[in-house]
Scaffold this motif. Structure first.
Motif, PDB file in Angstrom:
ATOM      1  N   THR A 102       0.838  -1.193   0.000  1.00 49.27           N
ATOM      2  CA  THR A 102       0.000   0.000   0.000  1.00 49.27           C
ATOM      3  C   THR A 102       0.878   1.249   0.000  1.00 49.27           C
ATOM      4  O   THR A 102       1.996   1.228   0.511  1.00 49.27           O
ATOM      5  N   THR A 103       0.372   2.325  -0.573  1.00 50.62           N
ATOM      6  CA  THR A 103       1.068   3.603  -0.589  1.00 50.62           C
ATOM      7  C   THR A 103       0.386   4.553   0.404  1.00 50.62           C
ATOM      8  O   THR A 103      -0.842   4.635   0.438  1.00 50.62           O
ATOM      9  N   PHE A 104       1.210   5.254   1.216  1.00 54.61           N
ATOM     10  CA  PHE A 104       0.680   6.127   2.260  1.00 54.61           C
ATOM     11  C   PHE A 104       1.226   7.541   2.087  1.00 54.61           C
ATOM     12  O   PHE A 104       2.327   7.743   1.566  1.00 54.61           O
ATOM     13  N   ILE A 105       0.445   8.515   2.561  1.00 57.24           N
ATOM     14  CA  ILE A 105       0.876   9.909   2.618  1.00 57.24           C
ATOM     15  C   ILE A 105       0.701  10.387   4.051  1.00 57.24           C
ATOM     16  O   ILE A 105      -0.285  10.033   4.716  1.00 57.24           O
TER      17      ILE A 105
ATOM     18  N   LYS B 141      -8.705   8.029   1.952  1.00 52.65           N
ATOM     19  CA  LYS B 141      -8.206   7.512   0.675  1.00 52.65           C
ATOM     20  C   LYS B 141      -8.180   8.641  -0.345  1.00 52.65           C
ATOM     21  O   LYS B 141      -9.195   9.302  -0.581  1.00 52.65           O
ATOM     22  N   VAL B 142      -7.025   8.849  -0.937  1.00 51.77           N
ATOM     23  CA  VAL B 142      -6.828   9.943  -1.891  1.00 51.77           C
ATOM     24  C   VAL B 142      -6.507   9.357  -3.264  1.00 51.77           C
ATOM     25  O   VAL B 142      -5.674   8.449  -3.380  1.00 51.77           O
ATOM     26  N   ARG B 143      -7.125   9.901  -4.282  1.00 53.63           N
ATOM     27  CA  ARG B 143      -6.877   9.451  -5.656  1.00 53.63           C
ATOM     28  C   ARG B 143      -6.109  10.521  -6.435  1.00 53.63           C
ATOM     29  O   ARG B 143      -6.101  11.685  -6.067  1.00 53.63           O
ATOM     30  N   ASP B 144      -5.472  10.087  -7.510  1.00 51.69           N
ATOM     31  CA  ASP B 144      -4.892  10.969  -8.533  1.00 51.69           C
ATOM     32  C   ASP B 144      -3.705  11.790  -8.026  1.00 51.69           C
ATOM     33  O   ASP B 144      -3.486  12.917  -8.484  1.00 51.69           O
ATOM     34  N   LEU B 145      -2.920  11.259  -7.098  1.00 52.13           N
ATOM     35  CA  LEU B 145      -1.677  11.918  -6.724  1.00 52.13           C
ATOM     36  C   LEU B 145      -0.591  11.547  -7.723  1.00 52.13           C
ATOM     37  O   LEU B 145      -0.596  10.449  -8.304  1.00 52.13           O
ATOM     38  N   VAL B 146       0.339  12.474  -7.929  1.00 54.72           N
ATOM     39  CA  VAL B 146       1.487  12.213  -8.799  1.00 54.72           C
ATOM     40  C   VAL B 146       2.754  12.620  -8.062  1.00 54.72           C
ATOM     41  O   VAL B 146       2.717  13.479  -7.167  1.00 54.72           O
ATOM     42  N   VAL B 147       3.868  12.028  -8.453  1.00 53.40           N
ATOM     43  CA  VAL B 147       5.127  12.298  -7.784  1.00 53.40           C
ATOM     44  C   VAL B 147       6.236  12.351  -8.827  1.00 53.40           C
ATOM     45  O   VAL B 147       6.164  11.683  -9.863  1.00 53.40           O
TER      46      VAL B 147
ATOM     47  N   LYS C  23       6.746  12.595 -14.295  1.00 55.04           N
ATOM     48  CA  LYS C  23       5.787  12.425 -13.211  1.00 55.04           C
ATOM     49  C   LYS C  23       5.219  11.011 -13.226  1.00 55.04           C
ATOM     50  O   LYS C  23       4.851  10.494 -14.281  1.00 55.04           O
ATOM     51  N   ILE C  24       5.155  10.409 -12.048  1.00 60.47           N
ATOM     52  CA  ILE C  24       4.652   9.043 -11.897  1.00 60.47           C
ATOM     53  C   ILE C  24       3.326   9.095 -11.145  1.00 60.47           C
ATOM     54  O   ILE C  24       3.271   9.612 -10.032  1.00 60.47           O
ATOM     55  N   PRO C  25       2.249   8.580 -11.722  1.00 56.67           N
ATOM     56  CA  PRO C  25       0.966   8.559 -10.998  1.00 56.67           C
ATOM     57  C   PRO C  25       1.004   7.537  -9.869  1.00 56.67           C
ATOM     58  O   PRO C  25       1.523   6.427 -10.038  1.00 56.67           O
ATOM     59  N   LEU C  26       0.475   7.921  -8.719  1.00 59.83           N
ATOM     60  CA  LEU C  26       0.410   7.017  -7.573  1.00 59.83           C
ATOM     61  C   LEU C  26      -0.940   6.317  -7.550  1.00 59.83           C
ATOM     62  O   LEU C  26      -1.951   6.886  -7.962  1.00 59.83           O
ATOM     63  N   PRO C  27      -0.981   5.085  -7.054  1.00 61.02           N
ATOM     64  CA  PRO C  27      -2.275   4.409  -6.887  1.00 61.02           C
ATOM     65  C   PRO C  27      -3.054   5.056  -5.746  1.00 61.02           C
ATOM     66  O   PRO C  27      -2.598   6.038  -5.147  1.00 61.02           O
ATOM     67  N   ASP C  28      -4.218   4.525  -5.444  1.00 60.87           N
ATOM     68  CA  ASP C  28      -4.987   5.042  -4.311  1.00 60.87           C
ATOM     69  C   ASP C  28      -4.080   5.099  -3.084  1.00 60.87           C
ATOM     70  O   ASP C  28      -3.445   4.109  -2.706  1.00 60.87           O
ATOM     71  N   THR C  29      -4.002   6.283  -2.474  1.00 61.96           N
ATOM     72  CA  THR C  29      -3.065   6.534  -1.379  1.00 61.96           C
ATOM     73  C   THR C  29      -3.835   6.791  -0.090  1.00 61.96           C
ATOM     74  O   THR C  29      -4.866   7.471  -0.108  1.00 61.96           O
TER      75      THR C  29
ATOM     76  N   LEU D  71       5.154   7.106   1.721  1.00 63.68           N
ATOM     77  CA  LEU D  71       5.657   5.737   1.682  1.00 63.68           C
ATOM     78  C   LEU D  71       5.061   5.109   0.432  1.00 63.68           C
ATOM     79  O   LEU D  71       3.837   4.977   0.324  1.00 63.68           O
ATOM     80  N   ILE D  72       5.914   4.770  -0.537  1.00 68.30           N
ATOM     81  CA  ILE D  72       5.452   4.215  -1.803  1.00 68.30           C
ATOM     82  C   ILE D  72       5.694   2.717  -1.782  1.00 68.30           C
ATOM     83  O   ILE D  72       6.836   2.260  -1.678  1.00 68.30           O
ATOM     84  N   GLY D  73       4.606   1.946  -1.843  1.00 62.21           N
ATOM     85  CA  GLY D  73       4.708   0.493  -1.801  1.00 62.21           C
ATOM     86  C   GLY D  73       4.834  -0.112  -3.183  1.00 62.21           C
ATOM     87  O   GLY D  73       4.831   0.584  -4.204  1.00 62.21           O
ATOM     88  N   TYR D  74       4.867  -1.475  -3.206  1.00 60.92           N
ATOM     89  CA  TYR D  74       5.084  -2.138  -4.491  1.00 60.92           C
ATOM     90  C   TYR D  74       3.826  -2.165  -5.350  1.00 60.92           C
ATOM     91  O   TYR D  74       3.850  -2.711  -6.460  1.00 60.92           O
ATOM     92  N   ASN D  75       2.723  -1.579  -4.861  1.00 61.37           N
ATOM     93  CA  ASN D  75       1.573  -1.399  -5.755  1.00 61.37           C
ATOM     94  C   ASN D  75       1.811  -0.246  -6.728  1.00 61.37           C
ATOM     95  O   ASN D  75       0.985   0.034  -7.586  1.00 61.37           O
ATOM     96  N   CYS D  76       2.945   0.433  -6.559  1.00 63.28           N
ATOM     97  CA  CYS D  76       3.400   1.427  -7.545  1.00 63.28           C
ATOM     98  C   CYS D  76       4.787   0.989  -8.018  1.00 63.28           C
ATOM     99  O   CYS D  76       5.806   1.627  -7.727  1.00 63.28           O
ATOM    100  N   ALA D  77       4.816  -0.139  -8.722  1.00 63.76           N
ATOM    101  CA  ALA D  77       6.094  -0.751  -9.122  1.00 63.76           C
ATOM    102  C   ALA D  77       6.936   0.174  -9.990  1.00 63.76           C
ATOM    103  O   ALA D  77       8.171   0.129  -9.951  1.00 63.76           O
TER     104      ALA D  77
END
Length: 379
Positions: free
Chosen positions: A29-32, A65-71, A79-85, A128-134
């Protein structure tokens, strides 16, 4: 791997925030960070997570739960789109584990990437970017370790160093592995002096080897104590709270139709570092956003002009503008848009911005909690 990145929302690409990101190949999971979520003015769906760690399984925690974040990387435009964070109150990382160019230069085979690694930045570990954002974790290049040394790895977010870099490292000295138990006992008001201070030493005993058997009727009486009316509104006041109230009582005064009070510092300012370098860096980033967005700049100017006209802010006298001594602290600020009021800019004065591990808020007393308890409201 911990790297500096800019995080933003897809719908507001110019509102970026610099944070450190922990690239975690063991998290699904990805966290902010909750603070980062608020400073970006994001809105998300309230959810309950079942979080499992080494010490707790399926623990229920509140989150958004936040959608459409990019990093994107610190010096990288991709820019890399993040999954649901999901939001979290803490990040499981230690700032002492963030590697700098000095660390790379300490290992001869890592010196070629020293210029690719950013110096320590004055920002929190906010992602924290998890492996759901490979895509953010894919190794693009690797410098193999020599002997027992660390290795270098490049992802689309930049170079980082992985492994123990302190050659004198000892497991028992790693602060992130240390756990403490803290026991606090309230000092009875009867032994405090009129100024709120008590004796230098207060003795209390801990009975750790005795188990008390509680009868059912006694247990029922204990539970009912929470709802006895005479306890409503009775809150314990800490020594810091007493100090805060003493400052208000002695210094607050009425001026030009308003009450004026000083900042309630915990101690004198001799330990406050001069954070001008951090403030200048934040100012450059703000200037870039003002230059890019005419609407953003116009609302920002209007807000600051209104602050000055109403007397909430004033220009520093010229004879004090060059007084960069140890007592100077600069408060950076930035603008955010509330999703509920997308056309109104709110300027946030960031007193929690850290410099050399300290922020202005760390030096201020918070004061007592004056919020009514739920029982008090119902009564």
């Amino acid at each position: 791997m911990i790297v500096p990145v800019y995080v933003s929302h897809r719908d507001k690409p110019d509102q970026e925030k610099l944070v450190y990101a922990l690239l975690d190949t063991q998290s699904d999971t990805t966290f902010i960070l909750e603070d980062t979520y608020r400073e970006l003015g994001l809105s998300g769906t309230t959810v309950k997570l079942l979080l499992s760690t080494m010490y707790a399984e399926n623990q229920v925690v509140e989150s958004h739960k936040v959608r459409d974040l990019v990093v994107r990387g610190f010096t990288i435009e991709l820019k890399i789109p993040l999954p649901d964070t999901f939001t979290g109150n803490i990040m499981p990382a230690d700032r002492s584990h963030i590697h700098t160019p000095e660390v790379a230069n300490a290992w001869p085979y890592l010196k070629p990437i020293a210029s690719e690694i950013m110096p320590m930045q004055n920002c929190e570990i906010g992602l924290l970017i998890g492996y759901n954002c490979a895509r953010a974790l894919i190794p693009r290049d690797v410098i193999a370790p020599q002997d027992e040394g660390p290795y270098g790895q490049r992802t689309d977010l930049g170079w980082s160093i992985v492994g123990i870099t302190d050659q004198s490292f000892e497991d028992e000295n790693d602060c992130i592995r240390t756990s403490h138990r803290i026991i606090a006992c309230e000092v009875p008001p009867s032994i405090l002096n009129s100024d709120g201070h008590g004796p230098k030493h207060v003795m209390f005993s801990l009975q750790t080897k005795i188990k008390e058997l509680i009868k059912p009727e006694t247990l029922s009486q204990m539970f009912e104590l929470d709802f006895i009316e005479h306890s409503v509104g009775m809150k314990s006041i800490s020594n810091d709270d007493r100090k805060f109230l003493a400052i208000l009582k002695n210094v607050i005064h009425f001026l030009d139709g308003h009450y004026e009070m000083p900042l309630p510092f915990r101690e004198d300012l001799s330990y406050l570092p001069n954070n001008i370098s951090m403030a200048e860096q934040r100012l450059k980033h703000l200037k870039g956003k003002l230059d890019k967005d005419e609407t953003y700049r116009s609302q920002y100017v209007n807000f600051m002009t209104d602050m000055i006209q109403k007397g909430f802010a004033e220009k520093v006298p010229e004879d004090e503008q060059t007084c960069f001594d140890d007592h100077s602290w600069y408060i950076p600020h930035h603008g955010v848009f509330n999703p509920q009021k997308p056309n109104k800019l709110r300027v946030v004065f960031d007193c929690s911005a850290k410099y050399e591990g300290q922020s202005l808020n760390d030096y201020l007393l918070q004061g007592p909690d004056l919020t009514n308890t739920l029982v008090g409201v119902l009564c």
